[in-house]
Design a protein around this motif. Structure first.
Motif, PDB file in Angstrom:
ATOM      1  N   SER A  40      -8.125   2.011  -8.660  1.00 54.78           N
ATOM      2  CA  SER A  40      -7.477   1.946  -9.964  1.00 54.78           C
ATOM      3  C   SER A  40      -6.096   1.335  -9.752  1.00 54.78           C
ATOM      4  O   SER A  40      -5.596   1.299  -8.618  1.00 54.78           O
ATOM      5  CB  SER A  40      -7.346   3.346 -10.576  1.00 54.78           C
ATOM      6  OG  SER A  40      -6.331   4.080  -9.902  1.00 54.78           O
ATOM      7  N   PRO A  41      -5.444   0.867 -10.806  1.00 61.82           N
ATOM      8  CA  PRO A  41      -4.083   0.350 -10.624  1.00 61.82           C
ATOM      9  C   PRO A  41      -3.141   1.371  -9.998  1.00 61.82           C
ATOM     10  O   PRO A  41      -2.330   1.020  -9.132  1.00 61.82           O
ATOM     11  CB  PRO A  41      -3.667  -0.028 -12.051  1.00 61.82           C
ATOM     12  CG  PRO A  41      -4.966  -0.421 -12.701  1.00 61.82           C
ATOM     13  CD  PRO A  41      -5.955   0.582 -12.165  1.00 61.82           C
ATOM     14  N   THR A  42      -3.255   2.649 -10.389  1.00 63.12           N
ATOM     15  CA  THR A  42      -2.371   3.642  -9.786  1.00 63.12           C
ATOM     16  C   THR A  42      -2.763   3.944  -8.336  1.00 63.12           C
ATOM     17  O   THR A  42      -1.900   4.265  -7.516  1.00 63.12           O
ATOM     18  CB  THR A  42      -2.329   4.943 -10.615  1.00 63.12           C
ATOM     19  OG1 THR A  42      -3.655   5.430 -10.809  1.00 63.12           O
ATOM     20  CG2 THR A  42      -1.643   4.717 -11.956  1.00 63.12           C
ATOM     21  N   ASP A  43      -4.049   3.813  -8.003  1.00 67.51           N
ATOM     22  CA  ASP A  43      -4.463   3.914  -6.594  1.00 67.51           C
ATOM     23  C   ASP A  43      -3.765   2.834  -5.770  1.00 67.51           C
ATOM     24  O   ASP A  43      -3.315   3.081  -4.647  1.00 67.51           O
ATOM     25  CB  ASP A  43      -5.970   3.704  -6.427  1.00 67.51           C
ATOM     26  CG  ASP A  43      -6.837   4.814  -6.972  1.00 67.51           C
ATOM     27  OD1 ASP A  43      -6.338   5.932  -7.194  1.00 67.51           O
ATOM     28  OD2 ASP A  43      -8.044   4.543  -7.180  1.00 67.51           O
ATOM     29  N   LEU A  44      -3.687   1.638  -6.342  1.00 68.21           N
ATOM     30  CA  LEU A  44      -3.047   0.532  -5.624  1.00 68.21           C
ATOM     31  C   LEU A  44      -1.565   0.778  -5.414  1.00 68.21           C
ATOM     32  O   LEU A  44      -1.015   0.428  -4.363  1.00 68.21           O
ATOM     33  CB  LEU A  44      -3.265  -0.791  -6.359  1.00 68.21           C
ATOM     34  CG  LEU A  44      -4.678  -1.360  -6.308  1.00 68.21           C
ATOM     35  CD1 LEU A  44      -4.755  -2.634  -7.155  1.00 68.21           C
ATOM     36  CD2 LEU A  44      -5.104  -1.643  -4.875  1.00 68.21           C
ATOM     37  N   VAL A  45      -0.899   1.390  -6.398  1.00 72.49           N
ATOM     38  CA  VAL A  45       0.517   1.713  -6.227  1.00 72.49           C
ATOM     39  C   VAL A  45       0.688   2.681  -5.063  1.00 72.49           C
ATOM     40  O   VAL A  45       1.531   2.478  -4.178  1.00 72.49           O
ATOM     41  CB  VAL A  45       1.122   2.294  -7.522  1.00 72.49           C
ATOM     42  CG1 VAL A  45       2.525   2.846  -7.275  1.00 72.49           C
ATOM     43  CG2 VAL A  45       1.149   1.251  -8.619  1.00 72.49           C
ATOM     44  N   ALA A  46      -0.109   3.748  -5.048  1.00 69.79           N
ATOM     45  CA  ALA A  46      -0.024   4.741  -3.975  1.00 69.79           C
ATOM     46  C   ALA A  46      -0.375   4.125  -2.622  1.00 69.79           C
ATOM     47  O   ALA A  46       0.296   4.374  -1.615  1.00 69.79           O
ATOM     48  CB  ALA A  46      -0.945   5.924  -4.284  1.00 69.79           C
ATOM     49  N   THR A  47      -1.393   3.292  -2.613  1.00 71.14           N
ATOM     50  CA  THR A  47      -1.814   2.634  -1.381  1.00 71.14           C
ATOM     51  C   THR A  47      -0.764   1.636  -0.907  1.00 71.14           C
ATOM     52  O   THR A  47      -0.511   1.505   0.295  1.00 71.14           O
ATOM     53  CB  THR A  47      -3.178   1.951  -1.603  1.00 71.14           C
ATOM     54  OG1 THR A  47      -4.125   2.959  -1.990  1.00 71.14           O
ATOM     55  CG2 THR A  47      -3.674   1.251  -0.358  1.00 71.14           C
ATOM     56  N   ALA A  48      -0.132   0.952  -1.848  1.00 64.24           N
ATOM     57  CA  ALA A  48       0.940   0.008  -1.504  1.00 64.24           C
ATOM     58  C   ALA A  48       2.087   0.725  -0.808  1.00 64.24           C
ATOM     59  O   ALA A  48       2.708   0.171   0.103  1.00 64.24           O
ATOM     60  CB  ALA A  48       1.435  -0.717  -2.749  1.00 64.24           C
ATOM     61  N   LEU A  49       2.372   1.954  -1.220  1.00 65.66           N
ATOM     62  CA  LEU A  49       3.428   2.714  -0.563  1.00 65.66           C
ATOM     63  C   LEU A  49       3.107   2.908   0.919  1.00 65.66           C
ATOM     64  O   LEU A  49       3.927   2.604   1.789  1.00 65.66           O
ATOM     65  CB  LEU A  49       3.633   4.062  -1.260  1.00 65.66           C
ATOM     66  CG  LEU A  49       4.643   5.000  -0.601  1.00 65.66           C
ATOM     67  CD1 LEU A  49       6.036   4.373  -0.582  1.00 65.66           C
ATOM     68  CD2 LEU A  49       4.652   6.352  -1.315  1.00 65.66           C
ATOM     69  N   GLY A  50       1.919   3.378   1.218  1.00 66.82           N
ATOM     70  CA  GLY A  50       1.537   3.584   2.616  1.00 66.82           C
ATOM     71  C   GLY A  50       1.474   2.287   3.394  1.00 66.82           C
ATOM     72  O   GLY A  50       1.928   2.210   4.539  1.00 66.82           O
TER      73      GLY A  50
END
Length: 134
Positions: A40-50
């Motif tokens: 999801s777009p918010t999954d990508l935000v969280a994944t981008a952090l890592g």
């Protein structure tokens, strides 16, 4: 331009990175009318952090001639409602067994990760819970 995004219908998008032409597809999550068959777009935000933390840490490690190959990061995103948003992201680093670092090296690498551009760009209301398992 950095990327181009096309709406594919059924709550899905296809984003193309213009320099490399690599493609990322998204889907709405199950709890927001989607099928959760892609990030999801918010999954990508969280994944981008890592991913950003690992990249910046990797740059510093390379400068220090330390090999972090095999390091794993587990991400857990916590959503809030009203308004619907990311409330927290748990980032768990699992570094390779046998990696021999002193306290100073660990501190330098941890500080590099914690100061990555994505970490510094996220709203301060989003908790960033980061654990390093050396």
């Amino acid at each position: 331009m950095t990327s181009s995004i096309v709406y594919k219908g059924e709550l899905r998008t296809e984003a193309t990175h213009l320099y490399s032409q690599s493609v990322v597809e998204t889907d709405a999550p199950l709890d927001n009318q989607g099928m959760a068959q892609r990030f999801s777009p918010t999954d990508l935000v969280a994944t981008a952090l890592g991913s950003c933390m690992m990249t910046i840490m990797g740059i510093k490690a390379r400068d220090m001639q330390i090999d972090l190959t095999g390091t794993k990061i587990e991400i857990l995103k916590h959503m809030k409602s009203e308004p619907r948003r990311i409330g927290a992201v748990d980032v768990k680093f699992i570094l390779p067994a046998g990696l021999q670092l002193d306290d100073k090296q660990r501190t330098i690498l941890q500080n590099a990760a914690l100061t990555c551009p994505v970490a510094k760009s996220l709203d301060p209301a989003i908790e960033q819970n980061v654990v390093f398992n050396w």
